[in-house]
Scaffold this motif. Structure first.
Motif, short mmCIF file in Angstrom:
data_model
loop_
_atom_site.label_atom_id
_atom_site.label_comp_id
_atom_site.label_asym_id
_atom_site.label_seq_id
_atom_site.Cartn_x
_atom_site.Cartn_y
_atom_site.Cartn_z
N GLN A 1 -18.82 21.94 -4.65
CA GLN A 1 -17.80 21.64 -5.64
C GLN A 1 -17.66 22.83 -6.58
O GLN A 1 -18.65 23.47 -6.92
N LYS B 1 -20.42 26.14 -9.83
CA LYS B 1 -20.50 25.75 -8.43
C LYS B 1 -21.74 24.88 -8.23
O LYS B 1 -22.81 25.19 -8.76
N SER C 1 -14.72 15.02 -9.31
CA SER C 1 -14.82 16.27 -10.06
C SER C 1 -15.49 16.06 -11.42
O SER C 1 -15.25 15.06 -12.11
N CYS D 1 -15.80 24.04 -10.26
CA CYS D 1 -15.01 23.80 -11.47
C CYS D 1 -14.85 25.14 -12.17
O CYS D 1 -15.82 25.88 -12.32
N GLU D 2 -13.65 25.47 -12.59
CA GLU D 2 -13.44 26.76 -13.24
C GLU D 2 -12.31 26.67 -14.25
O GLU D 2 -11.49 25.75 -14.24
N GLY D 3 -12.29 27.64 -15.15
CA GLY D 3 -11.26 27.67 -16.18
C GLY D 3 -11.54 28.77 -17.18
O GLY D 3 -12.30 29.71 -16.91
N GLN E 1 -14.98 18.33 -13.72
CA GLN E 1 -14.18 19.21 -14.58
C GLN E 1 -13.93 18.63 -15.98
O GLN E 1 -14.12 19.34 -16.98
N ILE F 1 -17.09 18.91 -18.07
CA ILE F 1 -17.41 20.31 -18.36
C ILE F 1 -16.50 20.86 -19.46
O ILE F 1 -16.96 21.53 -20.40
N ASP F 2 -15.22 20.57 -19.36
CA ASP F 2 -14.29 21.01 -20.41
C ASP F 2 -14.65 20.40 -21.75
O ASP F 2 -14.52 21.05 -22.80
#
Length: 331
Positions: free
Chosen positions: A24, A38, A46, A26-28, A48, A51-52
């Protein structure tokens, strides 16, 4: 035969579970840079949003760009009731400051601003006036900070802090703990080039990351070389990320808290390995200010911090050289 069959079934179950885990990603963008997380997980939902949310909470505490953040309120006043994030970062920053005799110091905010590396740009360009630096040094020094319980106090008016030199490493650790709390033990967290890894990647190998190596002949910027990162964290500081050139000298964004002068020694970059990212991130700026010989001697003397480092620097003839502590192993 039953025992053997049982062992075969167990083996098949383990292999099946291992293959069931999917990579998996998650990025930004956050904290003025990028992030990539990762991890391997059976559940495809997800992470995401969570995490945000972590970035958002940490920014409310430590971001100089966020109006009303705890750090901005402290800088505008004389004390603040810290949250858990701010307290963890400030206390570790003070620990690193004491260990390095102030080579790392979060009270350099006014100095960083004077050199043009702050949120608000100064009226001048380039090297600040000498009188300005002398005045700013009078309110620079980690000893002007005091922690009482969850309160952070100023012992001198005008003291301001900037935690950017350690906050990204702390964020990497927070994200790593978040993953571990959800039973994820194979991951790589990267926030602006500060990284922490545990376990294995999708091919069941140790995570491989790019670290900065010597530049090619005629080039100035380091290139990428490979490092196996297993249950460790890594942080890098260099003189080629944020800088300006004046009078034939390159001044980088790392500020010497003792002299008030921006970094302009012969070190191109230092890459630091440690058990966690806040430690690697906290010490990288101090080590680059010490210079290669003193930094390597510091690492050897203070084994309690578990540091290893890889330096790229220029010798007296201007040739690019490398030096590293014994435990820094590249692929």
């Amino acid at each position: 035969m039953r025992k053997i069959s049982g062992l075969i079934l167990i083996s098949i179950f383990i292999v099946t579970c291992a293959h069931a885990q999917r990579l998996q990603v998650c990025e930004g963008k956050a904290q003025g840079t990028y992030y990539i997380v990762k991890y391997l997980r059976n559940d495809t939902a997800s992470l995401q949003p969570q995490i945000d949310s972590i970035f958002e909470v940490i920014d409310q505490s430590l971001s100089l760009y966020r109006p009303g953040s705890l750090i901005n309120r402290f800088n505008a006043g004389d004390s603040i009731l810290m949250d858990a994030h701010m307290q963890a970062v400030v206390e570790r920053a003070l620990e690193v400051s004491k260990a390095t005799n102030g080579a790392f110091d979060i009270t350099i905010k006014p100095l960083a601003a004077a050199w043009g590396f702050g949120v608000v740009k100064p009226a001048w360009k380039g090297i600040p006036p000498a009188d300005t630096l002398r005045q700013l040094l009078k309110r620079t020094g980690y000893r002007y900070l005091q922690v009482k319980g969850s309160m952070l106090l100023k012992l001198k008016p005008g003291v301001e802090i900037d935690c950017n030199g350690i906050a990204q490493g702390y964020t990497v650790d927070v994200l790593s703990r978040f993953l571990e709390q959800r039973g994820i033990h194979d991951y790589l967290v990267d926030v602006g080039g500060e990284l922490r890894a545990q376990g294995h990647n999708a091919t069941q190998h140790t995570w491989t990351v790019g670290v900065e190596g010597p530049a090619a002949e005629g080039e100035e910027h380091p290139v990428q070389t490979l490092l196996l990162l297993q249950d460790k964290a890594i942080a890098t500081s260099g003189n080629y990320r944020r800088f300006f050139d004046q009078g034939g000298t390159r001044f980088a964004h790392t500020i010497d808290p003792h002299s008030g002068v921006a970094l302009h020694n012969n070190i191109i970059s230092v890459t630091v390995l440690a058990k966690d990212c806040i430690t690697a991130d906290g010490f990288d700026n101090a080590l680059i200010l010490m210079g290669v010989e003193k930094a390597l001697a510091f690492i050897k003397k203070h084994r309690e911090y578990g540091l290893e480092a890889y330096f790229i620097y220029k010798d007296k003839e201007g040739r690019v050289r490398v030096a590293s502590s014994p435990g820094f192993k590249k692929v």
